[in-house]
Design a protein around this motif. Structure first.
Motif, PDB file in Angstrom:
ATOM      1  N   PHE A 346      34.204  33.940  36.204  1.00 53.11           N
ATOM      2  CA  PHE A 346      33.390  34.112  37.409  1.00 53.11           C
ATOM      3  C   PHE A 346      34.143  34.900  38.471  1.00 53.11           C
ATOM      4  O   PHE A 346      33.579  35.789  39.122  1.00 53.11           O
ATOM      5  N   LEU A 347      35.424  34.601  38.656  1.00 53.53           N
ATOM      6  CA  LEU A 347      36.207  35.328  39.661  1.00 53.53           C
ATOM      7  C   LEU A 347      36.326  36.810  39.290  1.00 53.53           C
ATOM      8  O   LEU A 347      36.230  37.686  40.167  1.00 53.53           O
ATOM      9  N   LEU A 348      36.527  37.089  38.017  1.00 49.10           N
ATOM     10  CA  LEU A 348      36.658  38.484  37.582  1.00 49.10           C
ATOM     11  C   LEU A 348      35.343  39.243  37.767  1.00 49.10           C
ATOM     12  O   LEU A 348      35.325  40.360  38.295  1.00 49.10           O
ATOM     13  N   THR A 349      34.239  38.635  37.325  1.00 45.66           N
ATOM     14  CA  THR A 349      32.941  39.306  37.470  1.00 45.66           C
ATOM     15  C   THR A 349      32.521  39.394  38.933  1.00 45.66           C
ATOM     16  O   THR A 349      31.834  40.340  39.328  1.00 45.66           O
ATOM     17  N   LEU A 350      32.950  38.408  39.749  1.00 44.33           N
ATOM     18  CA  LEU A 350      32.635  38.457  41.178  1.00 44.33           C
ATOM     19  C   LEU A 350      33.348  39.631  41.838  1.00 44.33           C
ATOM     20  O   LEU A 350      32.757  40.357  42.661  1.00 44.33           O
ATOM     21  N   ALA A 351      34.628  39.847  41.488  1.00 47.49           N
ATOM     22  CA  ALA A 351      35.360  40.996  42.030  1.00 47.49           C
ATOM     23  C   ALA A 351      34.719  42.305  41.571  1.00 47.49           C
ATOM     24  O   ALA A 351      34.647  43.282  42.332  1.00 47.49           O
ATOM     25  N   TRP A 352      34.248  42.326  40.355  1.00 45.80           N
ATOM     26  CA  TRP A 352      33.552  43.507  39.835  1.00 45.80           C
ATOM     27  C   TRP A 352      32.273  43.774  40.621  1.00 45.80           C
ATOM     28  O   TRP A 352      31.975  44.905  41.016  1.00 45.80           O
ATOM     29  N   ALA A 353      31.502  42.702  40.912  1.00 47.26           N
ATOM     30  CA  ALA A 353      30.217  42.862  41.596  1.00 47.26           C
ATOM     31  C   ALA A 353      30.378  43.222  43.068  1.00 47.26           C
ATOM     32  O   ALA A 353      29.599  44.014  43.613  1.00 47.26           O
ATOM     33  N   LEU A 354      31.396  42.645  43.731  1.00 43.88           N
ATOM     34  CA  LEU A 354      31.541  42.844  45.172  1.00 43.88           C
ATOM     35  C   LEU A 354      32.399  44.052  45.533  1.00 43.88           C
ATOM     36  O   LEU A 354      32.330  44.538  46.656  1.00 43.88           O
ATOM     37  N   ARG A 355      33.224  44.516  44.621  1.00 41.19           N
ATOM     38  CA  ARG A 355      34.030  45.716  44.874  1.00 41.19           C
ATOM     39  C   ARG A 355      33.819  46.707  43.730  1.00 41.19           C
ATOM     40  O   ARG A 355      34.731  47.021  42.955  1.00 41.19           O
ATOM     41  N   PRO A 356      32.587  47.203  43.591  1.00 40.37           N
ATOM     42  CA  PRO A 356      32.251  48.010  42.410  1.00 40.37           C
ATOM     43  C   PRO A 356      32.907  49.385  42.366  1.00 40.37           C
ATOM     44  O   PRO A 356      32.967  50.005  41.307  1.00 40.37           O
ATOM     45  N   SER A 357      33.403  49.861  43.512  1.00 41.75           N
ATOM     46  CA  SER A 357      33.979  51.207  43.531  1.00 41.75           C
ATOM     47  C   SER A 357      35.429  51.233  43.056  1.00 41.75           C
ATOM     48  O   SER A 357      35.994  52.314  42.872  1.00 41.75           O
ATOM     49  N   TYR A 358      36.042  50.066  42.855  1.00 38.91           N
ATOM     50  CA  TYR A 358      37.430  50.001  42.431  1.00 38.91           C
ATOM     51  C   TYR A 358      37.536  50.220  40.910  1.00 38.91           C
ATOM     52  O   TYR A 358      36.546  50.143  40.183  1.00 38.91           O
ATOM     53  N   SER A 359      38.760  50.451  40.457  1.00 38.34           N
ATOM     54  CA  SER A 359      39.013  50.653  39.031  1.00 38.34           C
ATOM     55  C   SER A 359      38.646  49.393  38.243  1.00 38.34           C
ATOM     56  O   SER A 359      38.951  48.271  38.652  1.00 38.34           O
ATOM     57  N   LEU A 360      38.001  49.607  37.088  1.00 37.99           N
ATOM     58  CA  LEU A 360      37.581  48.481  36.265  1.00 37.99           C
ATOM     59  C   LEU A 360      38.664  48.019  35.293  1.00 37.99           C
ATOM     60  O   LEU A 360      38.509  46.971  34.655  1.00 37.99           O
ATOM     61  N   THR A 361      39.744  48.756  35.174  1.00 36.46           N
ATOM     62  CA  THR A 361      40.765  48.438  34.174  1.00 36.46           C
ATOM     63  C   THR A 361      41.317  47.014  34.311  1.00 36.46           C
ATOM     64  O   THR A 361      41.374  46.270  33.315  1.00 36.46           O
ATOM     65  N   PRO A 362      41.748  46.579  35.509  1.00 38.93           N
ATOM     66  CA  PRO A 362      42.280  45.201  35.615  1.00 38.93           C
ATOM     67  C   PRO A 362      41.223  44.149  35.299  1.00 38.93           C
ATOM     68  O   PRO A 362      41.531  43.132  34.664  1.00 38.93           O
ATOM     69  N   ILE A 363      39.967  44.381  35.727  1.00 38.65           N
ATOM     70  CA  ILE A 363      38.916  43.401  35.489  1.00 38.65           C
ATOM     71  C   ILE A 363      38.619  43.298  34.002  1.00 38.65           C
ATOM     72  O   ILE A 363      38.519  42.191  33.439  1.00 38.65           O
ATOM     73  N   VAL A 364      38.498  44.447  33.355  1.00 38.30           N
ATOM     74  CA  VAL A 364      38.236  44.447  31.917  1.00 38.30           C
ATOM     75  C   VAL A 364      39.402  43.804  31.160  1.00 38.30           C
ATOM     76  O   VAL A 364      39.205  43.053  30.197  1.00 38.30           O
ATOM     77  N   SER A 365      40.638  44.080  31.604  1.00 34.98           N
ATOM     78  CA  SER A 365      41.808  43.462  30.962  1.00 34.98           C
ATOM     79  C   SER A 365      41.740  41.942  31.079  1.00 34.98           C
ATOM     80  O   SER A 365      42.024  41.214  30.113  1.00 34.98           O
ATOM     81  N   GLY A 366      41.375  41.457  32.254  1.00 32.85           N
ATOM     82  CA  GLY A 366      41.246  40.017  32.435  1.00 32.85           C
ATOM     83  C   GLY A 366      40.164  39.417  31.558  1.00 32.85           C
ATOM     84  O   GLY A 366      40.343  38.338  30.971  1.00 32.85           O
ATOM     85  N   LEU A 367      39.012  40.097  31.441  1.00 25.39           N
ATOM     86  CA  LEU A 367      37.931  39.601  30.591  1.00 25.39           C
ATOM     87  C   LEU A 367      38.332  39.615  29.120  1.00 25.39           C
ATOM     88  O   LEU A 367      37.947  38.724  28.352  1.00 25.39           O
ATOM     89  N   VAL A 368      39.113  40.621  28.718  1.00 20.93           N
ATOM     90  CA  VAL A 368      39.645  40.636  27.353  1.00 20.93           C
ATOM     91  C   VAL A 368      40.546  39.419  27.131  1.00 20.93           C
ATOM     92  O   VAL A 368      40.512  38.774  26.071  1.00 20.93           O
ATOM     93  N   GLY A 369      41.362  39.095  28.143  1.00 15.21           N
ATOM     94  CA  GLY A 369      42.196  37.899  28.055  1.00 15.21           C
ATOM     95  C   GLY A 369      41.365  36.636  27.912  1.00 15.21           C
ATOM     96  O   GLY A 369      41.737  35.720  27.165  1.00 15.21           O
ATOM     97  N   VAL A 370      40.211  36.577  28.610  1.00 13.34           N
ATOM     98  CA  VAL A 370      39.312  35.427  28.489  1.00 13.34           C
ATOM     99  C   VAL A 370      38.824  35.287  27.051  1.00 13.34           C
ATOM    100  O   VAL A 370      38.852  34.195  26.461  1.00 13.34           O
ATOM    101  N   VAL A 371      38.388  36.407  26.469  1.00 16.12           N
ATOM    102  CA  VAL A 371      37.869  36.384  25.096  1.00 16.12           C
ATOM    103  C   VAL A 371      38.973  35.992  24.109  1.00 16.12           C
ATOM    104  O   VAL A 371      38.767  35.157  23.211  1.00 16.12           O
TER     105      VAL A 371
END
Length: 700
Positions: A346-371
């Protein structure tokens, strides 16, 4: 028999008149209760010696008068003192001392947060966020009331704080007096039910014994043991009650917010939208094509999907553990890890939703870690795996999670609302998460909450003076490490043979412990330096002393009732109801009426020990003990806001402006009383709302 009543019935009337007379006299409640115990005992003793108090009993075929004190008042007094010395005192302060220790700690936690002005920041920030919609200020009050309830558990402090801060703002912006006062008084009482609640802690110290006694009595009637009857010990812990209370508390808060929004839509002039700041300072709506529903979907859609996925796994038995024939059987997925993954996702997707103009690499890396962590837990890490095995499989996914969370937290902290809300929310998650996740018990979690509240207050003061907050931050990280090692390793140093991975975990824990203690002591010094700590300690001492003095006074009164057989008489009356649900309805009505004149502390320690062995003797498959207890807690919360004697109404009346009349407050809370009744009916008919979390989460 005097006036057609038996001696026991008249004695009960004397106790009742003495109790309510003492409370209405204006003396402090604790003194009134203990005084009524001694006064009523003396009056009963005098009437007994005069031959006016007796019961008719058939002895050898002849009806004879038997005094309520068969051996005289002297024997009754000696018997009462013996009961106190042998059982009651040890039950109140011996077996339950660890549970009751949570009371001063949770009180300290709440008062520290109150004195650090965090509540004021929450209200102002939420008002800016929701003020632009009709009824937004009322919704903001409900949300803040929920957060304060989950971080303080002290009803009076919450109602007074929101009454002082929110009520003038709502009235200034054209809100109806009735809506403003109603939503403040009602939201402030959520501390009665949402954990960590003082009510739940005190109930937990009593109902565990009541459930054990009730089931033992039922087993004796059936001629079997409790284990043969239930298949497990009759145990009801405070931690289980915390889990049971969480969803009903949030559910009631949602009902309050729904009513506030509906009222505003039907009466726009009485709950108008208010512009308290720039409508879209972060240009989010423009990114989402000016569609607020699209924004809400991006923010909460992933969370809803993950919670639904979690519920599905629980219902099909693929997460958690259960005991089958005294053997612990683990499901493929750990319930604690699943909860952590849901929060992190939720925290990762929330950062993605609220700061959409930033690089997605850290968020995607975190979601990969979740999986990766999910699959590692599912396929490779069993429920009985050692800490070393967990560390091996969790290391790489954990690094990805930390990398993603680091960037996500920086982005989220750029948003003022999250920057203000996150400290108390993190504290709530740490306290409740450690309980709900089975990491520790409520008392240890209360210690964590008290320490966290002190560090939050110190952090706030350091920021106000532009001083470094690194010692507090490092201490907070050390506490997180302690919680993680506690949940995954065996830290007992008394074992003869300690595995290498446990030795490493113990060393890490010792280092983290000293860092945490240093940060806590530093925070205490900051609060002492700024002359805040003395106020926190004084207020905590006052509230805690009140609770425990009332506890002692209530025990005196219970012993007086027991001395003439009043407790046995009441229990026999309750047992005359054949249907246990009918009996529970009668008890709920009595508790509701008593809530007008007695505080919840008196009710818990005077009434529950008398009625508890009867209502908790029901079949737990038909009436789960958690369900009974939470219904009682919500019922007490309802009486707390019901005119004309609701305690919350008096709290609000004391801080309301002169132009707000008592009738305005009464009119305001009536719709919320109806909502409470609706909530009680839903909880009555759908016990799963209460029992879901205790069944889904690990025991502690």
């Amino acid at each position: 028999m005097l006036f057609g009543f038996t001696g026991v019935e008249i004695s009960l009337m004397i106790v009742g008149i003495s109790l309510f007379g003492g409370i209405l006299s204006g003396y402090p409640v604790a003194y009134a209760i203990s005084g009524s115990a001694f006064v009523s005992f003396a009056v009963i003793a005098i009437l007994n010696e005069a031959g006016l108090l007796y019961t008719l009993q058939e002895i050898d075929g002849v009806m004879e008068q038997v005094p309520v004190f068969e051996g005289g008042w002297q024997k009754a007094m000696l018997s009462t003192e013996s009961t106190w010395a042998q059982g009651v005192f040890s039950r109140a302060f011996g077996g339950n001392v660890e549970t009751l220790l949570a009371v001063p700690l949770f009180v300290l936690m709440g008062i520290a947060l109150e004195r650090s002005n965090i509540a004021e920041d929450l209200l102002s920030t939420m008002a800016k966020l929701f003020g632009t919609i009709p009824g937004g200020l009322a919704i903001a009050v409900v949300l803040v009331g929920t957060l304060l309830a989950a971080s303080t558990g002290v009803v009076g402090a919450t109602v007074v704080t929101m009454g002082l801060i929110a009520l003038p703002t709502m009235l200034k912006n054209g809100y109806s007096k009735s809506l403003a006062t109603g939503v403040i008084a009602t939201s402030g009482t959520l501390g009665q039910i949402i954990p960590p609640s003082i009510v739940i802690v005190l109930l937990g110290s009593i109902v565990g014994d009541m459930y054990a006694i009730g089931q033992e009595n039922r087993a004796n009637e059936l001629g079997v043991t409790v284990l043969e009857m239930l298949g497990e010990p009759a145990v009801l812990s405070t931690g289980t009650l915390f889990k049971a209370a969480f969803i009903p508390g949030v559910f009631l808060a949602l009902l309050y917010a729904t009513y506030a929004m509906g009222f505003a839509l039907l009466n726009k002039d009485k709950a108008p939208p208010v512009q308290l700041g720039e409508p879209d300072p972060y240009r989010l709506l423009s990114y989402y094509k000016n569609n607020p529903w699209l924004l809400l979907s991006a923010v909460f859609g992933p969370l809803i999907a993950m919670v639904v996925f979690w519920i599905v796994l629980v219902n099909v038995g693929l997460t958690g553990s259960e005991v089958v024939e005294n053997v612990v059987v683990h499901a493929p997925m750990s319930s604690g890890n699943l909860a952590i993954l849901v929060i992190v996702s939720f925290l990762l997707t929330l950062a993605w939703a609220l700061r959409p103009s930033y690089s997605l690499t850290p968020i995607v890396s975190g979601l990969v870690g979740v999986v990766l962590l999910f699959f590692a837990d599912w396929f490779f890490v069993g429920g009985d795996a050692t800490g070393g095995t967990k560390f091996t499989y969790y290391f790489l996914p954990g690094l990805l999670l930390i990398y993603g969370l680091k960037h996500a937290s920086v982005r989220l902290m750029e948003i003022e609302t999250l920057r203000v809300v996150s400290p108390p929310v993190i504290l709530i998650v740490a306290v409740l998460g450690s309980i709900l996740g089975g990491v520790t018990n409520p008392t240890a979690a209360a210690s964590l909450g008290a320490a966290g509240a002190i560090m939050l207050a110190a952090n706030r003061k350091l920021k106000d003076k532009n001083q470094s907050t690194k010692p507090v931050i490092w201490a907070s990280l050390a506490i997180i490490i302690l919680l993680l090692t506690r949940g995954n390793f065996d830290l007992r140093m008394s074992m003869e043979n300690i595995d290498f991975d446990n030795k490493v975990a113990i060393a890490v824990s010792l280092i983290s412990y000293h860092v945490a203690v240093f940060g806590l002591l530093y925070s205490c010094w900051i609060l002492v330096r700024d002359k805040i700590m003395s106020g926190i300690i004084n207020e905590t001492t006052k509230v805690t002393s009140m609770v425990f003095v009332i506890l002692i006074a209530s025990l005196f009164l219970s012993l007086t009732i027991r001395s003439f057989g009043g407790e046995h008489y009441i229990q026999e009356f309750l047992q005359s109801f054949e249907d246990p649900r009918t009996l529970l309805i009668v008890v709920m009505i009595v508790l509701f009426l008593l809530g007008f004149v007695l505080d919840f502390i008196e009710i818990i320690f005077i009434v529950i020990p008398i009625v508890g062995p009867v209502i908790y003797a029901a079949d737990p498959a038909l009436m789960p003990p958690t369900w009974i207890t939470i219904l009682i807690a919500v019922n007490l919360q309802t009486s707390f806001i019901t005119p004309p004697f609701g305690f919350a109404l008096f709290y609000l009346r004391g801080v309301a402006p002169p132009n707000v009349s008592t009738m305005d407050i009464y009119r305001g809370v009536i719709p919320f009383v109806i909502i409470q009744v609706i909530g009680l009916l839903l909880l009555w008919n759908f016990p799963e709302i209460i029992t879901f979390l205790p069944d889904a989460l690990p025991a502690n």
